[in-house]
Every structure is written in structure tokens, then in C-alpha cells.
Design a protein around this motif. Structure first.
Motif, PDB file in Angstrom:
ATOM      1  N   TRP A  65     -57.167  -6.552  61.900  1.00  0.00           N
ATOM      2  CA  TRP A  65     -57.665  -5.194  62.168  1.00  0.00           C
ATOM      3  C   TRP A  65     -59.082  -5.025  61.642  1.00  0.00           C
ATOM      4  CZ3 TRP A  65     -56.396  -1.023  64.980  1.00  0.00           C
ATOM      5  CH2 TRP A  65     -57.050   0.166  64.700  1.00  0.00           C
ATOM      6  N   GLU A 105     -61.328  -4.746  65.008  1.00  0.00           N
ATOM      7  CA  GLU A 105     -61.483  -3.351  65.438  1.00  0.00           C
ATOM      8  C   GLU A 105     -62.945  -2.915  65.561  1.00  0.00           C
ATOM      9  OE1 GLU A 105     -61.632   0.929  65.571  1.00  0.00           O
ATOM     10  OE2 GLU A 105     -62.381  -0.321  63.936  1.00  0.00           O
ATOM     11  N   LEU A 152     -64.697  -3.764  68.967  1.00  0.00           N
ATOM     12  CA  LEU A 152     -64.310  -3.145  70.231  1.00  0.00           C
ATOM     13  C   LEU A 152     -65.418  -2.276  70.813  1.00  0.00           C
ATOM     14  CD1 LEU A 152     -60.625  -2.096  69.427  1.00  0.00           C
ATOM     15  CD2 LEU A 152     -61.389  -4.044  70.776  1.00  0.00           C
ATOM     16  N   LYS A 156     -59.644  -0.629  74.029  1.00  0.00           N
ATOM     17  CA  LYS A 156     -60.798   0.114  73.514  1.00  0.00           C
ATOM     18  C   LYS A 156     -60.599   1.624  73.643  1.00  0.00           C
ATOM     19  CE  LYS A 156     -65.798   0.580  74.133  1.00  0.00           C
ATOM     20  NZ  LYS A 156     -67.002   0.072  74.840  1.00  0.00           N
ATOM     21  N   ARG A 194     -55.669   3.127  68.426  1.00  0.00           N
ATOM     22  CA  ARG A 194     -56.679   2.685  67.452  1.00  0.00           C
ATOM     23  C   ARG A 194     -56.675   3.573  66.207  1.00  0.00           C
ATOM     24  NH1 ARG A 194     -62.431   1.652  70.188  1.00  0.00           N
ATOM     25  NH2 ARG A 194     -62.893   1.128  68.033  1.00  0.00           N
ATOM     26  N   ASN A 195     -56.183   4.797  66.351  1.00  0.00           N
ATOM     27  CA  ASN A 195     -56.135   5.721  65.213  1.00  0.00           C
ATOM     28  C   ASN A 195     -54.733   5.868  64.629  1.00  0.00           C
ATOM     29  OD1 ASN A 195     -58.923   6.403  65.475  1.00  0.00           O
ATOM     30  ND2 ASN A 195     -58.404   7.716  67.211  1.00  0.00           N
ATOM     31  N   LYS A 246     -52.481   0.206  62.624  1.00  0.00           N
ATOM     32  CA  LYS A 246     -53.426  -0.358  61.660  1.00  0.00           C
ATOM     33  C   LYS A 246     -52.701  -1.217  60.631  1.00  0.00           C
ATOM     34  CE  LYS A 246     -56.790   3.439  61.878  1.00  0.00           C
ATOM     35  NZ  LYS A 246     -57.469   4.508  61.108  1.00  0.00           N
TER      36      LYS A 246
END
Length: 913
Positions: free
Chosen positions: A68, A72, A75, A100, A105-106, A111
Motif C-alpha cells: 500500500w 498507492e 496511482l 485509481k 482507496r479510502n 489499506k
């Protein structure tokens, strides 16, 4: 003992049944939690080491302890998007864009799950040209959940549709279409692009195939987020197999790289790996490659015939010219590897066409002996030292060449001999700012050798200063060098140079400082993926140095002046043949494919997700039209193609002709075909409309036109509207293929162009059209003029109006854009340096916000965008002509603008920020 004495016995009270029932769920939960904890604990300790699943003989190895934290941030980089357009990774580009844009992602759990160790390796190319790579994720503490995935996959419909279960000699694995395959083994998730490689991994005994020193690589703790190691011999094989663009072939870049690697690989240390430190952001890029050399003094003395080895054994020094550069030096290439003769010998080994260079050298050497009674070696090398440079000075277009002088007396002797010849003349008469600058008419035989090395200085001026000779075609350069010698402002103290030199050592064998506005270093030239990525950073410093048997290659680059915010990585795309201005977008759901015609001989497509281009040769193809969703669902037909003779093809997304096609329409077309409901409609020169259904059936409709339909009709639901040019012409409106009036077309005074604009206002349907003279008519479907129309606009008009947000928009040939309300009032904006005798008005909602936008193109190579308030949109105009397309190309969740440009390219601009 007293028999009457009572003994108090404490007994445990039993809980009532009701309480027990209330506590039962808590007991069950506690038991389940205990079982889960025991399961996760067992899975955490019952593990397989990543090295056991990683086959040896890789070319490049990567490791991170948190995928991560490493991946990350990448991206959002343009560099990553460029990488995803390369042949090696284009199959994963669509998946990359989805990740992306994903809200995951949040997500805290995502994560946490991805803060895992990953070991990955690249091996080479397989017979089908696919890159062979393998990735091993160690699930660690979440292994208990990962082990359950194989039992869940068959019961999840979406996963079952995408994943194919397969079996090999070592067990069950899962196939992900063309992308690759994966397997889950205890704590490991193993993904590979190659089934053969995955089968090797599934032995889970690869650790026995490594040497003890190699195993230390897997155990050693990371100091940086990412560790990259390489095996020089296997990298050489990888380079040899790497796909090469035509431009790179032309520049011989792959051959030179391969030749250089072949020279140094035998002298690499067998006990240590090549290490790579890499860091990248939108503004900075840092790359350091450390190559342990296995050269020993004894070995060198035996093999002193290797010119490349002779250079590699030389320890780097601080170049004496570097501290002398003034701050007006904008770029340089500085070589201090050895004498020019040593460099010549090493270059011969690396050049792809060394025989040609040697033939030129030998021929020139013969001429030199005849003319000067001196060999070319003595002429060039007897007086020169070990430093050579090419650099540019601010405000001057010509470069400067510099050579260190090791023997000034010998130089004078050689120059006197050369200038005494009738062939070479020196002109000492040029005096600039008090500095006398001799010039040389370079002998053709010397110039031919230099030109083999891409150095062309036929008539240079020269200056002798500080044990260097400086040569340039521009005498002003030499005057600047003479003046700069007294300056206290040096390049090494300038802000830009320091920004790209902070991680560098002053020692170097080869050093390049560049600014892409003035110079393009060798590693950026060409059309490779890496070249495109490096070109994002417009200033940088590249060094090669040798210290303590360690060859270090280092690049530090910065985007000192960031590229335009409109830049879309992977674009523009140069087309092989001349195209018309029309790009067609697929109507298939989630499709990112666009289509176009080249030279009237082929239909072409580009999947903007995978960046995969396809071509279907179709002689005399004239028009293409996107099929509607109903056709796509019915038989997979995605694009209609029609030839000049009216032959109709229906192609799928792979540009394959569907069964039942082609069909013959029997029409000579007067305008481009169009879609009505689910059929393709062609119009003949007698006004007949030919309907071609998705299954290939043909039906004709006789219209009441007396002349011809020159422009493609407008379709709005079940409404079909067209303009008939001629004395008895006018606006025709059909509803469900029947005329809405029996009185004939709606009349207009004068000639018009294009097709009627159909819109709804106040619950009522209207049509609008403007004549060439600027008279704007608005009719209802009963044939009544809306008041206060007609109204007259100043100018000449070669295209019809379009409706947006309740206003009619018109574009005159002089480049004036008009907004006309239904009350007849108008506003006008003059677009500078813009004419529109040809062009388009395109209305769409490109940003997903309230209101529509208006895009206009004319006779030039610019597309302008406005909102309905007549305000120009930010980031416009963009390059291109014709109708723009809007599609998310970089995964930021916002539409980008696609268009074809005058120089025959598909351009793409980021027009939303």
C-alpha cells in the motif's frame, strides 16, 4: 464433639434458566471469537516463505514490506499511466484506471489488508511476446481470511464469471482471462502472467535452488520502502527480447544498449546483485543503479585487450571543467573516462555498425598520412587529454565542443602542420569584442569520422583557454566563454543545477546536465515507454561513475516547469495514414473504444482502457457509425461500416464481420448514414431511405422529397428531421416514419446547410434552421412559426443551429458565435483568429454538472468550448478539428477531450481539473 453443632456449608447458587438463556448468545460469540483467534493464530504460524514460491533466474527482483505505502502514491502519477500504455502492461490499463477511481482507496480495511509484504520478479519474454513476471503477496496476520477465499469464489457470481478454475501437476489455480493466473497457498497469494512460471512457483520448494548469499537478499531488512535488485546476465537476455519501436530501431538504441551490456556483463560480480534505488513523484524522479564489478588487477593484466574493461578499471575523478562552467550554461555532456583513443576503441565495440565506422576511420587515416604525413591517431590524440564536453550557452543556438589539452607544444606543432597545408585554411581575421577567434575549414576526412558520431562542425571557430580548446560554429559562444572565465556566478551554484544535483557525487566518468527545451539526452530519445516517462521531467542530471569496484549510474530529474495541465500520458497518437476528422465512440456499456477511418481503406479502433489498437482493411470504406445498445446486445455488432458503393458491414469490437454481412443496399448515398431506433439508415440520391436491421434485413422508405437530402437527418426519439435543398425544398419532419403534416415541408426563404434542430420547449416540439444569409426560423410541428421568428443574424452561416439549455446557438463563417433565446433576443461572441466555412457545433454535458456546454470547430486546428452563458470554458481551446469526444482517459473520474488534429494525430487533453 457437639452433635447439635450446625455446620455451614457454602454451596454455589445455580443461575435461573431465564438468565442462562439470555447469556447463551454471549457464550456463543465468545466461543466463536476464540475459535477465530485460534484459527488466525494457527494460520499465522503455519506459513510458507515467499522465497519458496519465487523461481530463481529472474532478471529483476522487487520487494516491499507494504504494498500500500509503495504502490498507492503511484496511482496518481502521469508516469504510471504512461507505463500502462506500453505493450507490456496495456492489458492491465483498464483495471488500473478502475482501481485509481475506486472508493476503496479510502477504505480502512483495504489499506490494512494491503500493508503486506510483496516479492515480485521479472523473468523475460515468452514465445508469444508476453512479459513473464510473478508476484508473491505474504498475507501475514490476515492469512486466516485469505485461506478461505478459494471456498468463497465459486459462490460469488461476479467472481465466478471472471475467474476460471484450472488444474496443473501441483494442484488447483485460477485463470484471470488474458491477464494472468493466481493461486492461494496458506499465507501466500501468488499471481503470474505466465502459467509455466506459476507451475514452477507451485512446487513451493524454490528456496533450495538459491545459493546461501542469494537467500540473504530475502532475509535482509529493508531500509527503503522498495528494494530492486537485478541479475546482469538475465537483464541482458531481457533486453535482447524486449520489443523495439521502429524509431528506436532507426536510432540503433537497442543495439547500442545490448552491445554495452554484453561488454560489461562478464565483469560483474557473481557474489553481489545489482541494486536499484528508485523514487518518483509528480515533480521529482531519482534513480540510482549500483553495479558491483568483479574486476581484479590480475584479471585486467591478462585481458588488457578489452577496451571497455580498460575504461571500467579507471576510477572516476572530479572533472576539471565542471567547476569552470558559468551559470549561463544550459546543458552539457561531460566525459572524463579516458583518452580519446581509449574512448574510440571502446566506442567501436559498442556501436551497432562498427564495421562502417572502422572503414571510415581507416579511409580517413590513409588520407591523413598522404596529406599531412601524419596518422589520424597522432593528428587527433597526440595532444588531447582525458576530458571531452559538449555544452550549450543561454541565448545561443549552436553548441560548444571542448577538449582538454595534455600537451600544448604538441598541439601547436600539429596545428602548424595542418594550417601549412593548402587543404586546411585558418582565418585569423575575425575579432569579436576584442577577442581574436581563428576558424578552421575542417578537412572532409576528419569531418566524415566526426559525422559517424553525430558531430557536425564543418567550419568551427576555436579558442584556447585554461588548458582547453573550445570549438563552435558560433563565435559569440566563444566570446561568452572568454567573458565568463572572470565571472563569479558558476553553474554549480545555480538553483536549477543544484536541484538536480543534490544527491550526486562530484566524481564522474560521464555526466549529463540537460534541459529539454535545449537538449535531449540519449536516454530520452526514441519512443519507448521509459523515454516518455523521463520526458515528463524537463531538467535533470545523469552521471556514471566508478569508485571502489562499484559502477554507479544515477539520474536525478525534476519538472522545473511542469508540463501543461492538459497533458494526457500516452497521447498524442500519430496515425499511420491520413484520416478524416471524425472519431466515433462505442455505445457499448463500460466500453472505452473509439473508431476512425484512415485513407478510405481501413477501419481502425483504439481501446483507451487497454491502449490496444486494431485495424480492419476495408477498401473504399466511406462512413462508420456507432451501433446502438440494442444492436450490441442482440449480436455484438458495435460499429457499422459503409463503402462508397453502399455495401454495409457490421463489425464487433474486434473488428470482425458478423454473420450475415456484408449486405448490398443498392444506393448511391448523398450523405452520411445514421441510426434510427436500432437500424442503420442510408439515403439515396432520389430521397429513398434504406433501413438495414441488425440481422441484415433491408427495407426501403419512399420520402416526399423532390430533389436531394444533402445532410444527415436529425434523429430525436421517434422524430426524424431533414432538409431538402432546392426550389421546392424545406424542412421535413417525420414521426414514426410518417410526415407530421400533409402540406409539405416547412418553407424558408433562401438556402440553408445541415439538418434541422429538433427540441422541446414548454411541453411542445419545435424545429429550427438558419439560412446561409442568417435568417433563423423556428416552427412548431404544425408548421406554425414561433413568434417573433424569423429573426436575422449578421453574417454568413454554413452550418445549422444547435439547442443547449433553452437557447439556440449559431456559428457564422466569420467566427462569431451567437446565442439566441426563444424570445428572439441574441448575444454575440467573436472568436479571435477563427473562421468557420466548414466546421461543427457540438452540444453535450462534458462535466456532469448542471447545464450543457457548446463546442465549436471551424477551418483551423482549434476546438473552442463555451457554457450556455457564452463564457469560454477553462482549458479551451484545444488542438483538433471536427467533433470532439469526451471520455475519462487517465482514471481521475473526469472526462478528457479527444480529437483528430491537422497533423494527423489523435490528441487528448485534460480539460477538467
Amino acid at each position: 464433639m457437639d452433635d447439635n453443632k450446625t455446620v455451614n456449608v457454602k454451596t454455589k447458587k445455580k443461575l435461573p434458566l431465564g438468565v442462562k438463556l439470555l447469556l447463551l448468545p454471549f457464550d456463543i460469540v465468545l466461543v466463536l471469537l476464540l475459535v477465530v483467534l485460534l484459527w488466525f493464530a494457527f494460520c499465522f504460524f503455519d506459513r510458507v516463505k515467499p522465497v519458496e514460491a519465487l523461481p530463481p533466474d529472474y532478471a529483476v527482483y522487487l520487494r516491499t514490506d507494504s504494498v500500500w505505502d509503495t504502490v498507492e502514491p503511484l496511482l496518481d502519477l502521469d508516469a504510471t499511466l504512461i507505463a500502462m500504455t506500453s505493450p507490456e502492461f496495456k492489458d492491465y490499463r483498464d483495471t488500473f484506471l478502475e482501481i485509481k477511481q475506486s472508493k476503496l482507496r479510502n477504505n480502512f480495511f483495504v489499506k490494512t489488508a494491503l500493508k503486506r509484504r510483496v516479492d515480485a520478479a521479472v523473468y523475460g519474454y515468452e514465445d508469444d511476446g508476453k512479459l513473464s513476471a510473478l508476484c508473491v503477496l505474504d498475507a501475514g496476520i490476515i492469512s486466516g481470511a485469505v485461506r478461505l477465499v478459494p471456498y468463497i469464489i465459486p459462490h460469488v457470481k461476479a467472481a465466478a464469471e471472471q475467474i476460471e478454475i484450472s488444474v496443473n501437476n501441483h494442484g488447483t489455480f485460477y485463470q484471470l482471462g488474458e491477464a494472468g493466473c493466481f493461486v492461494i497457498k496458506k499465507n501466500l497469494v501468488i499471481f503470474s502472467t505466465s502459467r509455466n512460471l506459476l507451475e514452477q512457483a507451485m512446487t513451493y520448494s524454490n528456496g533450495d535452488l538459491y545459493q546461501k548469499e542469494e537467500l540473504e537478499v530475502f532475509k535482509k531488512k529493508l531500509r527503503d520502502p522498495l528494494r530492486i535488485l537485478a541479475d546482469g546476465r538475465n537483464v541482458l537476455k531481457l533486453v535482447a527480447q524486449m520489443p523495439v519501436s521502429e524509431e528506436d530501431k532507426k536510432n540503433n538504441t537497442p543495439s547500442m544498449l545490448k552491445n554495452y551490456l554484453e561488454m560489461i556483463v562478464p565483469y560483474l560480480s557473481e557474489e553481489e546483485y545489482t541494486s536499484v534505488n528508485f523514487g518518483i513523484s509528480e515533480s521529482d524522479l531519482n534513480l540510482t543503479i549500483s553495479v558491483p564489478m568483479g574486476i581484479t588487477v590480475d584479471y585486467v593484466s591478462v585481458d588488457n585487450e578489452s577496451p571497455v574493461l580498460n575504461l571500467l578499471e579507471k576510477e572516476s575523478q572530479v572533472p576539471s571543467l565542471l567547476p569552470k562552467f558559468a551559470d549561463d550554461v544550459q546543458y552539457y555532456t561531460l566525459i572524463s573516462a579516458g583518452s580519446l583513443s581509449e574512448l574510440r576503441d571502446a566506442t567501436v565495440k559498442i556501436l551497432p555498425d562498427s564495421k562502417k565506422f572502422l572503414a571510415t576511420w581507416n579511409k580517413s587515416d590513409t588520407v591523413s598520412k598522404i596529406v599531412f604525413n601524419t596518422s589520424l591517431d597522432e593528428l587527433l590524440f597526440s595532444w588531447t587529454g582525458s576530458e571531452f564536453a559538449i555544452f550549450g550557452i543561454e541565448g545561443k543556438s549552436e553548441p560548444v565542443f571542448a577538449l582538454s589539452i595534455s600537451d600544448e607544444a604538441k598541439r601547436r606543432q600539429i596545428f602548424d602542420r595542418v594550417f601549412a597545408s593548402y587543404i586546411v585554411q585558418s582565418n585569423d581575421s575575425l575579432l569579436v569584442d576584442g577577442v581574436r577567434l581563428p576558424s578552421i575549414n575542417m578537412p572532409s576526412f576528419v569531418l566524415s569520422v566526426l559525422q559517424e558520431l553525430n558531430i557536425n562542425v564543418p567550419h568551427p571557430y576555436y579558442l584556447i583557454k585554461d588548458d582547453f580548446i573550445f570549438l563552435s560554429e558560433s563565435p559569440e559562444n566563444l566570446v561568452a566563454i572568454n567573458s565568463d572565465a572572470k565571472s563569479t556566478k558558476k553553474l554549480s551554484g545555480s538553483e536549477n543545477w543544484m536541484k538536480v544535483s543534490s544527491k550526486h557525487s562530484p566524481y564522474s566518468t560521464l555526466s549529463l546536465y540537460y534541459n529539454l527545451e535545449r537538449s535531449v539526452p540519449f536516454f530520452i530519445k526514441g519512443n519507448s515507454t521509459m523515454s516518455k516517462i523521463l520526458a515528463l521531467y524537463n531538467a535533470g542530471r545523469f552521471d556514471l561513475r566508478i569508485k571502489d569496484s562499484m559502477l554507479t549510474v544515477q539520474l536525478q530529474a525534476s519538472a522545473l516547469e511542469l508540463e501543461s495541465s492538459q497533458h494526457i500520458p500516452g497521447f498524442p497518437i500519430e496515425l499511420e495514414n491520413k484520416s478524416n476528422s471524425e472519431l466515433i465512440k462505442s455505445n457499448a456499456k463500460k466500453s472505452k473504444t473509439i473508431y476512425w477511418v484512415e485513407n478510405g481503406i481501413s477501419v481502425n479502433s483504439l481501446d483507451c482502457g487497454k491502449f490496444e489498437k486494431q485495424t480492419f482493411e476495408l477498401p473504399e470504406v466511406q462512413y462508420i457509425v456507432a451501433a446502438d445498445e440494442a444492436t450490441i446486445k442482440a449480436n455484438g455488432g458495435e460499429i457499422w461500416a459503409v463503402t462508397k458503393t453502399g455495401v454495409v458491414y457490421l463489425l464487433n469490437s474486434k473488428l470482425e464481420v458478423l454473420n450475415g454481412y456484408p449486405v448490398l443496399s443498392g444506393l448511391s448515398m448523398t450523405c452520411a448514414p445514421f441510426i434510427y431506433k436500432d437500424s442503420l439508415v442510408l439515403i439515396g440520391n432520389d430521397g429513398v431511405m434504406c433501413f438495414v436491421s441488425p440481422n441484415g434485413e433491408i427495407k426501403n422508405l419512399e420520402t416526399d422529397v423532390e430533389s436531394e437530402i444533402k445532410s444527415t437527418p436529425t434523429v430525436n426519439g421517434d422524430i426524424l428531421a431533414f432538409y431538402e435543398k432546392g426550389f421546392f425544398g424545406g424542412i421535413h419532419i417525420y414521426k414514426n416514419l410518417e410526415p407530421v403534416t400533409t402540406e409539405g415541408p416547412f418553407e424558408m426563404e433562401g438556402i440553408a446547410y445541415g439538418s434541422p434542430c429538433v427540441f422541446t420547449a414548454g411541453g411542445k416540439q419545435y424545429t429550427a434552421m438558419i439560412t446561409q444569409a442568417g435568417v433563423l426560423y423556428v416552427y412548431d410541428f404544425a408548421g406554425n412559426l414561433m413568434q417573433p421568428f424569423p429573426v436575422t443574424l449578421p453574417g454568413v452561416f454554413f452550418m445549422n443551429v444547435e439547442m443547449a439549455d433553452g437557447y439556440l446557438f449559431a456559428l457564422s463563417s466569420e467566427g462569431a458565435l451567437f446565442r439566441v433565446g426563444l424570445d428572439g433576443k441574441s448575444l454575440r461572441v467573436k472568436i479571435p483568429y477563427f473562421t468557420a466555412k466548414t466546421g461543427h457545433i457540438t452540444v453535450c454535458d462534458y462535466d456532469g454538472q448542471t447545464g450543457q456546454e457548446i463546442f465549436v470547430s471551424g477551418d483551423g486546428n482549434s476546438i473552442y468550448g463555451f457554457n450556455s452563458a457564452m463564457e469560454m470554458l477553462p482549458q479551451f481551446p484545444v488542438s483538433g478539428y471536427g467533433k470532439p469526444l469526451f471520455q475519462d482517459l487517465n482514471g481521475d473520474g473526469k472526462n478528457d477531450c479527444l480529437a483528430i488534429t491537422f497533423d494527423n494525430k489523435i490528441s487528448a487533453a485534460n480539460v477538467l481539473r
